[in-house]
Write an enzyme that holds these catalytic residues in place. Structure first.
Site, PDB file in Angstrom:
ATOM      1  N   SER A 199      -0.286  -0.369   0.169  1.00 34.34           N
ATOM      2  CA  SER A 199       0.535   0.193   1.227  1.00 34.34           C
ATOM      3  C   SER A 199      -0.303   0.512   2.449  1.00 34.34           C
ATOM      4  CB  SER A 199       1.259   1.437   0.725  1.00 34.34           C
ATOM      5  OG  SER A 199       0.424   2.195  -0.103  1.00 34.34           O
ATOM      6  N   GLU A 244       7.231  -6.034   3.427  1.00 34.35           N
ATOM      7  CA  GLU A 244       6.301  -6.274   4.542  1.00 34.35           C
ATOM      8  C   GLU A 244       5.352  -7.399   4.147  1.00 34.35           C
ATOM      9  OE1 GLU A 244       4.856  -2.598   7.210  1.00 34.35           O
ATOM     10  OE2 GLU A 244       4.741  -2.168   5.085  1.00 34.35           O
ATOM     11  N   ASN A 281       4.413   2.499   6.643  1.00 31.95           N
ATOM     12  CA  ASN A 281       3.655   3.722   6.357  1.00 31.95           C
ATOM     13  C   ASN A 281       2.948   4.307   7.573  1.00 31.95           C
ATOM     14  OD1 ASN A 281       4.324   4.234   3.685  1.00 31.95           O
ATOM     15  ND2 ASN A 281       3.032   2.551   3.009  1.00 31.95           N
ATOM     16  N   HIS A 288       4.031  -6.243   0.553  1.00 33.67           N
ATOM     17  CA  HIS A 288       4.287  -4.817   0.337  1.00 33.67           C
ATOM     18  C   HIS A 288       5.774  -4.515   0.109  1.00 33.67           C
ATOM     19  CE1 HIS A 288       4.224  -0.476   1.983  1.00 33.67           C
ATOM     20  NE2 HIS A 288       4.028  -0.488   0.684  1.00 33.67           N
TER      21      HIS A 288
END
Ligand code: CAA
Length: 291
Positions: free
Chosen positions: A119, A152, A190, A140
């Site tokens: 992440s 992602e 994130n 991700h």
């Protein structure tokens, strides 16, 4: 390139969700973990979670049985040899991930694509430790994987176009949507989500609000499905802290300083839902705020 067999390394909350969606989409899945117990728990959880989808009429009992049949488990990384695509979903620690990729290299085929579900960690750096940085990508998934629409895709500096195109096709085949992010600390989701969660912990630390008032404010005031502290518990406070540290170290800006209260919870081993306690205590019938 045609992907038929997918190796998933790590049977924790991300790994089991990833195995679940790939098996249900018709891929053969080789799921590995160092712990046999974790593998057994993951299979039981996948069974329960697909059953939820059967109950909602989103999939059939026959498709569920076929998906469960497509998942093989093993404690040996060497058994991932037949995989066309490998997704590493182990603990969010760079040394652990590097050791896994180094061990895998002796067993995989020349065409195998290597990916990490990290992440936040640099894809370029992870790729540089392998023999195939051009066939290496960040892949991700979001938690809970069977429910969340987004994946992602992160290209390292050396990732080639065929690898990227192959993964775009794979995301499409899962019925999910890809967002491409450049390889900078914590990528897109994130980079934005974790500072918000960290700020919620500061809001608690400074006494601006209680756990309940902070979570209710964001749920009712910003229409978030979960409050930020509830979400932190759901993700895992160790993972949240690890991501904040990657942002702080990688971007060298004090705005990413992890809240000392987040560090304290992690030091206590109160990591959220997975350990039974975090910003809430989950050991009773209903979650109770711990502050
Ligand atoms: N497998 C299959 N189905 C599942 C599931 C699972 N693991 N978890 C939930 N579901 C299904 C439920 O069966 C339910 O289906 P229906 O809509 O048909 O009823 C639906 O998902 C909603 O679940 P629930 O009714 O149990 O609970 P809810 O309405 O409170 O939703 C939630 C739960 C989907 C988790 C919701 O609270 C939510 O979206 N929360 C935010 C999650 C989020 O932000 N995730 C991203 C975290 S960040 C991340 O993952 C990146 C990182 O690197 C840290």
């Amino acid at each position: 390139m045609q992907i038929k067999t997918v190796g998933v390394v790590g049977a924790g909350q991300m790994g089991n969700g990833i195995a679940h969606v790939f098996a249900l989409s018709g891929y053969d899945v080789l799921l590995t973990d160092v712990s046999q117990d974790a593998l057994e728990k993951a299979l039981a959880l996948i069974d329960r979670n697909i059953e939820r989808q059967v109950a909602k009429g989103r999939t059939s009992p026959e498709d569920k049985a076929a998906a469960m049949d497509r998942i093989r488990t093993t404690t040996r990384l060497a058994d991932l040899g037949p995989a066309d695509l490998i997704i590493e979903a182990a603990t969010e620690r760079e040394t652990v991930k590097q050791a896994i990729f180094e061990d895998l290299l002796a067993h995989i085929q020349p065409h195998t694509i290597l990916t990490s579900n990290t992440s936040s960690i640099s894809i370029t750096r992870l790729a540089s430790r392998t023999d195939r940085p051009e066939k290496f990508m960040g892949f991700h998934f979001m938690n809970p994987v069977p429910v969340m629409q987004l994946v992602e895709l992160i290209r390292g500096i050396a990732t080639d176009e065929p690898t990227y195109k192959t993964l775009l096709g794979v995301v499409d085949s899962l019925g999910k949507t890809a967002a491409s992010a450049e390889d900078f600390p914590a990528f897109i989701v994130n980079r934005i989500l974790m500072p918000m969660i960290n700020e919620a912990v500061y809001t608690l630390y400074e006494g601006v609000g209680s756990v309940k008032s902070i979570d209710e404010s964001l749920k009712l005031g910003a229409n978030h499905p979960m409050g930020p502290l509830e979400l932190a518990d759901f993700i895992g406070l160790d993972t949240c802290l690890a991501i904040m540290n990657v942002l702080h170290d990688g971007l060298a800006d004090t705005k990413y300083r992890p809240c000392p209260l987040l560090t304290k919870y992690v030091e206590a081993g109160w990591l959220g839902r997975k350990t039974g306690r975090g910003f809430y205590d989950y050991r009773g019938e209903t979650p109770v705020p711990t502050r």
